[in-house]
Structures are given as C-alpha cells and as structure tokens.
Design a protein around this motif. Structure first.
Motif, short mmCIF file in Angstrom:
data_model
loop_
_atom_site.label_atom_id
_atom_site.label_comp_id
_atom_site.label_asym_id
_atom_site.label_seq_id
_atom_site.Cartn_x
_atom_site.Cartn_y
_atom_site.Cartn_z
N CYS A 140 -9.22 -1.28 3.83
CA CYS A 140 -7.69 -0.33 4.59
C CYS A 140 -8.50 1.43 3.56
O CYS A 140 -8.36 1.10 2.42
CB CYS A 140 -6.06 0.18 4.78
SG CYS A 140 -5.27 1.64 4.25
N CYS A 143 -4.60 2.19 1.45
CA CYS A 143 -4.45 2.09 0.88
C CYS A 143 -4.86 0.67 -0.51
O CYS A 143 -4.33 -0.09 -1.56
CB CYS A 143 -2.82 1.33 0.86
SG CYS A 143 -2.85 -0.18 2.24
N CYS A 160 -2.91 -0.32 9.52
CA CYS A 160 -3.23 -1.24 8.43
C CYS A 160 -1.68 -2.05 8.13
O CYS A 160 -0.60 -1.46 7.98
CB CYS A 160 -3.01 -0.39 7.47
SG CYS A 160 -2.85 -1.61 5.44
N VAL A 162 0.05 -2.73 5.61
CA VAL A 162 0.58 -2.32 4.43
C VAL A 162 1.54 -1.01 4.55
O VAL A 162 2.12 -0.97 3.99
CB VAL A 162 -0.02 -2.40 3.42
CG1 VAL A 162 0.95 -2.66 2.04
CG2 VAL A 162 -0.28 -3.86 2.93
N CYS A 163 0.03 -0.34 4.95
CA CYS A 163 1.04 0.84 4.68
C CYS A 163 1.10 2.07 5.94
O CYS A 163 0.27 2.87 6.36
CB CYS A 163 -0.34 1.46 3.63
SG CYS A 163 -1.93 2.61 4.32
ZN ZN Z 1 -3.71 0.56 4.19
#
Ligand code: ZN
Ligand code: ADP
Length: 233
Positions: A140, A143, A160, A162-163
């Motif tokens: 990504c 992040c 992504c 996560v983010c």
């Molecule tokens: Zn990310």
C-alpha cells in the motif's frame, strides 16, 4: 513484555534471511506489538534514491541490478538513523548487516552506545519459493501494508485492508531476474553471518515457510524469553 521508556537495556534484534523471507513483514509486526523501531537499510536506501541525495544516487545502480550497495554508504545511512532518539528503546535491524564488514562495524557502533545484540534471528526458507514470493509482492502506497498477487490480495479488490488507500506500489527490483542476483548476493555475502552470530551465542533459527501468524508467534515467544532473561539478569 513492555519495552517502556524506563528500559535499562534496549533490545537490539537482527533479522537474517534471503529476499522474500519475510523480514520486513515480521519487523513491522514486532514494531506494532513490542514498540520496537524497524531499521530497514533497504527502506532507508530507497528513501535516499527517491530524495536524490548523494548517497541515493551512488546506491541506485547496484540496487537496480540486485547487487549490494557499498558498506560505506550503508553504514553512513544506518549510523545516521541509529543516532535518532526514537531508536533508543529498541530496534529490529532488517536487511542489515549484510556483510561481515557490516557486522563488525555494527558491533563497534553498538558498543560505543553501551548496547549489544540480543538475538540474530535467521528466517529459514527455501530459495526457490522466494522468487515467486518476491516477484508477486506489492505494498500500500499510504500505509506500507504488504500484499501478494497470489498469496494475499486485499479483501476488497484495489482497497487496502488497513487504511482503505487505493494506491499501491511495486519495487523496481522485485522481478524474477533481479531476485536471483539478490539470492546469490545473500548466499555469498550474508549467509556467512549465520556462523558469525552462532559463534557469539546470539543466533536463533526460525522456520519461516509457514503462515505469517505462526512465524510471528515464534518471534513473540523469543522476545518474551529475552525479556525474562533481562529481568532475571
Ligand atoms: Zn494501507
Ligand atoms: P531484500 O531483502 O528483499 O533484498 P532490501 O529492501 O533489504 O530487500 O534491499 C534492497 C536492496 O538494497 C538490496 O538488493 C541492496 O542493493 C540494497 N541494500 C539494502 N541493505 C543493504 C546492506 N545492508 N548492504 C548493502 N546493500 C544493501
């Protein structure tokens, strides 16, 4: 174990293993769980290349070919990073040292700071699998979470996990041909460090062909043991 600011003895871990062994993935997890700082000479060098510093310009050609950058450049960049205050509670060295000269220089750098290596962790993998692992990987752009074309796509395509970022990047040197050069450099220059640290009683070997979570659990257990050894020391 919590590595808080009162730690009298900051932890210094080294991750050894060929390209694709999972050093970066595991270092990021240790950073989040144990408050250690990941020092990746590969990331530092890529930062220098992107910023077009003198060191970056000098390093770029070797990196594109998959060869090692000179010890001088790597040591300068690593020393600068180690001098920053956030590293004083503990570090995970990822991709460094990669030559015996770097290992000796690291011993001196740590000694001058009253620190020492707690564990050199060798991630044991099969070379042939590394070509596929490295060739398919991407991260990504916001992040840094790692993904893989075949093994770990984001849950929702193009987003992504996560983010929720939607931009991803691939390293210029993550192609099959360059990976083979990097594997050769690893065996010629870096694998001898396994004996170097074994001779100093600092080596731990961890099988690293399994699941990311399993390997992370083995590393956690090792860090717990290091923490207990320190408390009782
Ligand atoms: Zn990310
Ligand atoms: P990988 O471990 O996947 O090969 P890194 O991100 O650690 O990737 O390194 C990428 C490239 O950066 C290497 O192929 C090499 O050219 C350079 N490099 C990184 N760390 C070092 C080091 N300690 N000594 C020499 N060159 C390095």
């Amino acid at each position: 174990m919590s590595l808080d600011t009162a730690d009298p003895h900051p932890v210094t871990l080294i991750l050894l293993g060929p390209p694709g062994a999972g050093k970066g993935t595991q270092a990021r997890m240790l950073e989040q769980k144990h408050g250690l700082v990941q020092l990746s000479t590969g990331d530092l060098l890529r930062g220098a290349v992107a910023a077009r510093t003198a060191a970056g310009l000098a390093a770029q050609e070797a990196m594109d070919r998959g060869e090692l950058v000179s010890d001088r450049i790597v040591l300068d960049i690593l020393t600068d990073r180690l001098n920053q205050p956030d590293t004083r509670h503990g570090v995970i060295l990822d991709g460094f040292p990669r030559t015996e000269a770097q290992a000796e220089a690291l011993d001196r750098l740590l000694e001058a700071r009253g620190r020492r290596i707690d564990a050199a962790i060798s991630l044991k993998v099969d070379d042939e699998a590394m070509v596929e692992r490295v060739s398919g990987r991407f991260t990504c752009a916001s992040c840094g979470e790692g993904y893989h074309d075949s093994f770990k796509q984001p849950a929702r395509f193009g987003i992504c996990d996560v983010c929720e970022g939607t931009a991803f990047k691939r390293r210029a040197d993550d192609n099959a041909e360059t990976v083979r050069t990097r594997l050769s450099a690893y065996h010629a220059e870096t694998a001898p460090l396994i004996d170097y640290y074994a001779a100093r009683g600092a080596l731990t070997e961890i099988p690293a062909m399994g699941e990311i979570g399993e390997i992370a659990a083995a590393l956690d257990a090792l860090i717990e043991r290091l923490g207990e050894a320190q408390v009782s020391a």
